[in-house]
Design a protein around this motif. Structure first.
Motif, PDB file in Angstrom:
ATOM      1  N   ALA A 167      68.693  48.502  68.028  1.00 47.16           N
ATOM      2  CA  ALA A 167      68.567  48.458  66.517  1.00 47.16           C
ATOM      3  C   ALA A 167      67.845  47.149  66.111  1.00 47.16           C
ATOM      4  N   ARG A 168      67.338  47.228  64.780  1.00 46.10           N
ATOM      5  CA  ARG A 168      66.802  46.115  64.232  1.00 46.10           C
ATOM      6  C   ARG A 168      67.461  45.904  62.767  1.00 46.10           C
ATOM      7  N   GLN A 169      68.170  47.007  62.390  1.00 47.99           N
ATOM      8  CA  GLN A 169      68.699  46.921  61.121  1.00 47.99           C
ATOM      9  C   GLN A 169      70.339  47.228  61.298  1.00 47.99           C
ATOM     10  N   VAL A 170      71.168  46.252  61.150  1.00 53.01           N
ATOM     11  CA  VAL A 170      72.634  46.585  61.308  1.00 53.01           C
ATOM     12  C   VAL A 170      73.224  46.484  59.865  1.00 53.01           C
ATOM     13  N   HIS A 171      74.155  47.450  59.869  1.00 51.30           N
ATOM     14  CA  HIS A 171      75.190  47.585  58.566  1.00 51.30           C
ATOM     15  C   HIS A 171      76.365  46.750  58.941  1.00 51.30           C
ATOM     16  N   LEU A 172      76.733  45.732  58.335  1.00 49.76           N
ATOM     17  CA  LEU A 172      78.064  45.051  58.366  1.00 49.76           C
ATOM     18  C   LEU A 172      79.087  45.753  57.273  1.00 49.76           C
ATOM     19  N   SER A 173      80.243  45.792  57.990  1.00 48.36           N
ATOM     20  CA  SER A 173      81.308  46.299  57.125  1.00 48.36           C
ATOM     21  C   SER A 173      82.668  45.593  57.943  1.00 48.36           C
ATOM     22  N   LEU A 174      83.739  45.947  57.313  1.00 47.51           N
ATOM     23  CA  LEU A 174      85.109  45.287  57.828  1.00 47.51           C
ATOM     24  C   LEU A 174      85.987  46.254  58.311  1.00 47.51           C
ATOM     25  N   ALA A 175      86.670  45.764  59.519  1.00 48.59           N
ATOM     26  CA  ALA A 175      87.447  46.767  60.237  1.00 48.59           C
ATOM     27  C   ALA A 175      88.696  45.936  60.536  1.00 48.59           C
TER      28      ALA A 175
END
Length: 344
Positions: free
Chosen positions: A40-48
């Motif tokens: 991957a070269r684009q990563v989605h950031l979220s919270l867990a």
């Protein structure tokens, strides 16, 4: 579900947070293009995080809720705080660590048949894992609290980091000592083999639950793995392998009674997931109280999955909503099952 949630919540107003929980929130990295992380070269950031999700679900449902954790004083710590605030969660009792301390991370690839989803924890030595006694004013944080919640995951972080002391367990005991009269403790067992062994988990959680916890939420799989409980015609080994077929009311109630008696709990809640395929599951739940009231989902519901993470936590939030608004008896159990199933 909309009619179920049309409750008069004025009784909660002006009394502090009715629901308080603490634990760790991780920054989750997921490839934005369904790739493997190494590609991957684009990563989605979220919270867990289990407790974090629960606090936000209940706040969205109108229950005054507070979340407590320890985060670094840097942009990731601010992200965790600000996201919770944006969902109506009280964050006044966050403990702030030096900006160089790490935040827990969860690297997660969403798969599709035949490739399963895969996750990696990066939680060792995280700021949250060192939330220690004396960092939180629990008397203030728990003023008006009716339900204090935590998760088995939280107490596994010390073993994961190979600490000589379990900071979060000590902090939990400090919180329990400060609870107001009438406050109950709820715990989601949430066993994670990537954090600690079954033996380590049982050694910590069994006495903790027996001594302090009123409401135990768990999966049938965790009880099979940790305590060797079978259900009706299905052995613990079969349940662990996912070989679980239809379960009769009598067998499920008997299973819930075994869990209740094992922990001397006031209420036991069970979730059941039938994995027909990686993308398609069926879901139901059940609950039993000390008086013998038993409630089960009206139907087993099909779920088509995109990303299953957090589904159990949202169920737990719905279940707690039922208890907090309809009471910790038969009516609350029934409402909790209905709202929990809808929420997940």
């Amino acid at each position: 579900m909309l009619n179920i949630l049309k409750d008069d919540l004025s009784a909660f107003a002006g009394r502090g947070a009715a629901f308080v929980t603490f634990g760790e929130t991780m920054v989750r990295d997921t490839p934005a293009d369904m790739q493997r992380l190494e590609m991957a070269r684009q990563v989605h950031l979220s919270l867990a995080g289990s407790e974090y999700t629960l606090a936000m679900v209940l706040a969205r449902f109108g229950i005054p809720s507070a979340y407590i954790t320890r985060v670094p004083d840097n942009p990731y710590g601010w992200l965790i705080r600000d996201t919770a605030r944006g969902q109506g969660v009280n964050t006044d009792h966050f403990a702030w660590a030096p900006k160089g301390e790490p935040v827990g991370r969860f690297l997660y690839e969403i798969g599709r048949t035949p490739r399963k989803s895969v996750g990696w924890y990066q939680r060792m030595y995280s700021a949250a894992s060192r939330l220690a006694p004396g960092m939180v004013d629990w008397s203030s944080a728990l003023a008006g609290c009716q339900l204090l919640h935590t998760s088995g995951i939280t107490f596994g972080l010390a073993a994961h980091s190979k600490y000589e002391r379990n900071y979060l367990l000590e902090t939990f005991e400090e919180a329990v000592a400060a609870m107001p009269d009438g406050c109950r403790v709820g715990l989601d067992l949430n066993y994670r083999a990537t954090l600690w062994s079954a033996e380590q988990c049982r050694a910590v959680l069994t006495p903790l639950i027996k001594e302090h916890v009123s409401i135990v939420v768990t999966t049938i799989e965790d009880m099979a793995v940790l305590y060797g409980l079978g259900c009706g015609p299905y052995s613990a080994e079969e349940i662990d392998k996912g070989d679980l077929g239809p379960v009769s009311d009598a067998d499920l109630q008997d299973f819930a009674e075994q869990v209740r008696d094992l922990f001397a709990a006031e209420i036991v809640a069970l979730t059941l997931r039938y994995p027909d395929s990686f993308e398609v599951n069926r879901w139901e739940s059940a609950a039993l109280d000390a008086a013998g009231h038993f409630v089960r989902s009206a139907a087993v519901r099909d779920i088509v999955l995109l990303d299953r993470l957090g589904g159990g936590d949202t169920w737990n939030g719905g279940f707690y909503y039922g208890l907090l608004t309809a009471g910790f008896g038969a009516e609350g159990l029934e409402k909790g099952i209905l709202v929990g199933d809808a929420a997940t």
